[in-house]
Scaffold this motif. Structure first.
Motif, mmCIF file in Angstrom:
data_model
loop_
_atom_site.group_PDB
_atom_site.id
_atom_site.type_symbol
_atom_site.label_atom_id
_atom_site.label_comp_id
_atom_site.label_asym_id
_atom_site.label_seq_id
_atom_site.Cartn_x
_atom_site.Cartn_y
_atom_site.Cartn_z
ATOM 1 N N LYS A 290 -45.749 45.818 -33.368
ATOM 2 C CA LYS A 290 -45.856 45.052 -34.608
ATOM 3 C C LYS A 290 -44.923 43.844 -34.587
ATOM 4 N N ILE A 291 -43.716 44.032 -34.066
ATOM 5 C CA ILE A 291 -42.759 42.929 -33.958
ATOM 6 C C ILE A 291 -43.305 41.838 -33.041
ATOM 7 N N ALA A 292 -43.859 42.238 -31.896
ATOM 8 C CA ALA A 292 -44.402 41.266 -30.947
ATOM 9 C C ALA A 292 -45.558 40.491 -31.566
ATOM 10 N N ASP A 293 -46.437 41.185 -32.293
ATOM 11 C CA ASP A 293 -47.570 40.507 -32.942
ATOM 12 C C ASP A 293 -47.083 39.487 -33.959
ATOM 13 N N GLU A 294 -46.096 39.860 -34.765
ATOM 14 C CA GLU A 294 -45.579 38.950 -35.789
ATOM 15 C C GLU A 294 -44.913 37.737 -35.154
ATOM 16 N N ALA A 295 -44.194 37.950 -34.058
ATOM 17 C CA ALA A 295 -43.526 36.842 -33.363
ATOM 18 C C ALA A 295 -44.548 35.837 -32.845
ATOM 19 N N ARG A 296 -45.637 36.346 -32.294
ATOM 20 C CA ARG A 296 -46.660 35.435 -31.784
ATOM 21 C C ARG A 296 -47.290 34.625 -32.910
ATOM 22 N N VAL A 297 -47.499 35.252 -34.062
ATOM 23 C CA VAL A 297 -48.061 34.534 -35.220
ATOM 24 C C VAL A 297 -47.094 33.450 -35.670
ATOM 25 N N LEU A 298 -45.823 33.793 -35.811
ATOM 26 C CA LEU A 298 -44.836 32.828 -36.298
ATOM 27 C C LEU A 298 -44.700 31.638 -35.347
ATOM 28 N N MET A 299 -44.692 31.916 -34.047
ATOM 29 C CA MET A 299 -44.474 30.822 -33.077
ATOM 30 C C MET A 299 -45.715 29.956 -32.909
ATOM 31 N N SER A 300 -46.865 30.439 -33.414
ATOM 32 C CA SER A 300 -48.083 29.632 -33.312
ATOM 33 C C SER A 300 -48.304 28.751 -34.531
ATOM 34 N N THR A 301 -47.482 28.932 -35.575
ATOM 35 C CA THR A 301 -47.663 28.156 -36.803
ATOM 36 C C THR A 301 -46.665 27.015 -36.877
#
Length: 301
Positions: A290-301
């Motif tokens: 879940k942490i990895a998924d959230e990090a990818r979302v944040l870094m793509s925005t």
């Protein structure tokens, strides 16, 4: 036979070197702790603690026993978690260690999302130096750890999660701030600020300075990412800061300039860790995902 509680008292004295502080850490009164330690010594037939006017220190055999006791206590904790898992999913308070260069800029949305799906799970967040927190994880003082790799420790499951870009920052009036088409050769000789050397980020900055012939300012080490940024804003030098911090604190503008340098590709590796035999290892792995998924979302925005 000695009791687990007596072992906990012994470890508390080993950690704090003081009966009063040890009793407070172990949620016991000082007379109770002192009495139980004497009982433990009588049962084992050895002196474990040297009692002094202003403190306490373990004897050589006391230190050896305390080292082994730590692992016993960790094993007992993991056994209890395993038993709980047999009847229920992870709930209660999760003691979570995280690097201060990462946690405040990544974990809030993660915890909010987990709270919606797991309302019975609560996080006790502890920021700290990654190497020290890895030791706490091994000892059982925390349950899970998130931080820059490498994470090192005995009997730990370590999962790489994502790579975080490292961003170049400069004072707003720096000559490079107004230039276009910057190249790596433009960085040679420039002064660079960093956190103190206990942080993994310091090592990353050292590596980039060596790779690009930049000059690391050893006399001006920051105590936080904000302090480094503020020193940059004052004109003291450049900085190399994590992308999630930059996104969180500078997304609406700020007191520094972001440098876009052709060929700059610096990153750092972020991972999670928990004890190999932890009763809720699969639950920890799900949280890490879940942490990895959230990090990818944040870094793509």
């Amino acid at each position: 036979m000695p009791t687990l509680r007596q072992f906990e008292y012994l470890v508390a004295v080993a950690d704090h070197g003081h009966f009063g502080k040890a009793a407070q850490a172990a949620s016991a009164s000082q007379p109770t702790l002192s009495h139980q330690l004497r009982t433990l010594e009588q049962r084992l037939g050895v002196t474990l603690v040297e009692r002094r006017t202003h403190g306490a220190e373990l004897t050589p055999v006391g230190r050896e026993i305390a080292t082994r006791v730590r692992q016993v206590l960790v094993d007992v904790k993991d056994i209890r978690q395993l038993a709980e898992r047999a009847s229920d999913s992870l709930a209660g308070i999760l003691r979570f260690g995280v690097s201060p260069t990462l946690g405040p800029y990544l974990m809030p949305p993660v915890i909010a999302g987990l709270h919606r799906t797991r309302p019975d799970l609560r996080f006790y967040m502890r920021e700290g130096i990654p190497d020290l927190q890895a030791m706490e994880l091994t000892k059982g003082s925390i349950d899970m750890l998130l931080g820059p790799l490498p994470i090192e420790g005995d009997n730990l499951q370590i999962e790489p999660l994502f790579r975080e870009p490292l961003i170049l920052l400069a004072p707003p009036d720096h000559p490079l701030a107004s230039r276009e088409n910057l190249t790596l050769s433009d960085l040679a000789g420039l002064p660079v600020l960093s956190l103190d050397r206990r942080h993994h980020l310091h090592r990353d900055v050292v590596h980039q300075c060596q790779q690009h012939d930049m000059n690391l300012l050893h006399d001006y080490e920051g105590t936080s990412l904000d302090s480094v940024r503020q020193m940059v804003a004052s004109g003291l030098g450049l900085a190399i800061l994590p992308a999630l911090y930059v996104r969180s604190e500078l997304s609406r503008g700020g007191d520094v300039a972001l440098l876009d340098v052709e060929g700059w590709s610096a990153t750092r590796s972020i991972g999670a860790a928990w004890r190999t035999n932890a009763g809720f290892a699969s639950e920890y792995a799900a949280i890490a995902e879940k942490i990895a998924d959230e990090a990818r979302v944040l870094m793509s925005t």
